[in-house]
Design a protein around this motif. Sequence first.
Motif, mmCIF file in Angstrom:
data_model
loop_
_atom_site.group_PDB
_atom_site.id
_atom_site.type_symbol
_atom_site.label_atom_id
_atom_site.label_comp_id
_atom_site.label_asym_id
_atom_site.label_seq_id
_atom_site.Cartn_x
_atom_site.Cartn_y
_atom_site.Cartn_z
ATOM 1 N N ALA B 15 49.865 -2.455 12.400
ATOM 2 C CA ALA B 15 49.885 -1.078 12.893
ATOM 3 C C ALA B 15 50.189 -1.006 14.377
ATOM 4 C CB ALA B 15 48.547 -0.400 12.594
ATOM 5 N N LEU B 16 49.564 -1.896 15.168
ATOM 6 C CA LEU B 16 49.681 -1.748 16.614
ATOM 7 C C LEU B 16 50.552 -2.820 17.269
ATOM 8 C CD1 LEU B 16 46.011 -0.803 17.554
ATOM 9 C CD2 LEU B 16 47.977 0.701 17.335
ATOM 10 N N ASN B 19 54.062 -2.732 15.988
ATOM 11 C CA ASN B 19 54.344 -1.380 15.520
ATOM 12 C C ASN B 19 55.819 -1.243 15.158
ATOM 13 O OD1 ASN B 19 55.242 1.544 16.056
ATOM 14 N ND2 ASN B 19 53.040 1.639 15.759
ATOM 15 N N GLY B 157 50.696 2.696 11.272
ATOM 16 C CA GLY B 157 51.256 2.591 12.619
ATOM 17 C C GLY B 157 52.392 3.574 12.818
ATOM 18 N N VAL B 161 52.082 6.865 15.418
ATOM 19 C CA VAL B 161 53.032 7.036 16.513
ATOM 20 C C VAL B 161 53.835 8.318 16.332
ATOM 21 C CG1 VAL B 161 55.111 6.090 17.545
ATOM 22 C CG2 VAL B 161 53.173 4.612 17.093
ATOM 23 N N SER B 195 56.802 3.135 24.290
ATOM 24 C CA SER B 195 57.037 1.782 23.792
ATOM 25 C C SER B 195 56.508 0.731 24.771
ATOM 26 C CB SER B 195 58.530 1.600 23.547
ATOM 27 O OG SER B 195 58.817 0.276 23.281
ATOM 28 N N PHE B 198 52.945 0.381 24.399
ATOM 29 C CA PHE B 198 52.563 -0.371 23.198
ATOM 30 C C PHE B 198 52.750 -1.864 23.372
ATOM 31 C CE2 PHE B 198 51.327 1.497 19.084
ATOM 32 C CZ PHE B 198 50.993 2.744 19.553
#
Lengths: 311, 207
Positions: B15-16, B19, B157, B161, B195, B198
Amino acid sequence: MVQLDLVWKAALALTGLGMLFGALLAVAFRFFRVEVDPRVEELLEALPGSNCGACGLPGCEAAAEALAAGEAPPDICKAGGPDTTAAVARILGVEAETGVRRVAHIRCRGGESLSPSLAFYQGVNSCRGAMLAAGGGKSCPYGCLGLQDCADACPVNAISFGEEGVREVVIDRCTGCGICEEVCPRGLIEMVPAARRVLVRCNSRYTGKKAVSLCKVACTGCRRCEKVCPRDAIRVRDGVAYIDFERCDDCGECAAVCPTDSIQIWSTLPGHPHKGEFTVPPKARKKKASGPGHEKEGGSDSCAGEGPGED
Amino acid sequence: MSELWRYFLLFLGAALVYNILLIRFIALCPFFGISNRMETSIGMSISVIFVMVMATSVSWLAWNYALEPLGVGEFLYIPSFILVIASLVQFVEMVIKKASPPLYKAMGIYLPLITTNCAVLAAATESVKPGFFTKLNIAYHYGFLESVIYTMGVAVGFSAVLIVFAAMRERIELAPVPKFFRGVPIAFMAAALFSLAFMGFAGMFKL
């Protein structure tokens, strides 16, 4: 080395999967099929498909369903115009009176020089936002703020800046969906039949001197237009003139007597049926100016609000 | 390390840390196409989570019971997974239309769109086909449960987002943005900054 067996296996695998899923879908279709009125598909084809929501239903599909169920009149789609109405009526097998094409009309022409700002509004570029901030700073509390709301809401980009930052409708783009009518926080926008030429370009509920002090071209509610109209098509309500478009035949008498030019005539340019400009008939006006009596000769600014019908 | 903990990290990693939108830049078309309104992005998100998990489950079965035993998975995985996803979406659409018209109304528009969504194929492929994507610092055994958990992580994810970005874009709409940056340009810049943020998750855990 070529592995020939792989070819067979690949063919087998894909064919097998394809047939399996195909069979599954075929079986599923038997069990899960929903009977749909075949006309819904046809209607969906006939509608514009832009999902503008002007009909009050969520999107064209909902409109098609409502039409097929007979819950909506054939001319429900305002955006599609007469062509769509005719197509819908054909599919449904009913006779539909083709609706009149309507376009948005902004009832204000008071720009900065005519209705000066009392304060500068800085903030979200939205009329509704400006309204929250002490009314937006424009001296006329009924006039166009010239910000983004109607232009943003318009699905076909038919609203642009006109003279002095007041909003203006691009007639040939307007589909008459009426969305701008709802977003305008000042209720300035009305839907008028596209064929009508004589329009009121003011929304000021103030009368007389008060109206003119806030905007030089305000409708003063003097009722001269009411008196001169041969077809009883124009009425002053709440201090501002409204035209009954059913009765109006564009004779322009009211525009000729209006002391502040807030009633104007849309004249199209030759060869361009949708392009034009607002004008006032000058000759008739001079003649009328001496008519009612105790009124000074001169520009519209000086004589406004002094009319005999003021109350 | 307990198995449960490993599943949790697998989910979090998908998910992270990796991502799908902001680190791997897959499925950018719905990211920009759908994200201008909150409502649509929520609808899309729910549909994506649902379809991705379903697609991976069926792809896992297709891989382990059809492609792999025949030894043709190595070069047939793309057409077969596309076949799987396309039929599955058709099937799901049919079932939803019959079983729950309100849900169909809410999700219906997005289902056909998802058929062509590259994120669904990506999630299905990398969670099912061994060796396709091994950047996660986690032992990955390509079991059924693992694949489903991994895909769920990818889908969540994606949704998180998408929804956060939609909220951001709704606010950008009202912000005093210079004229030539308005609309998509400023959205791209916001996405780039997003981005970058992240990328801070990189190396968050190692196992």
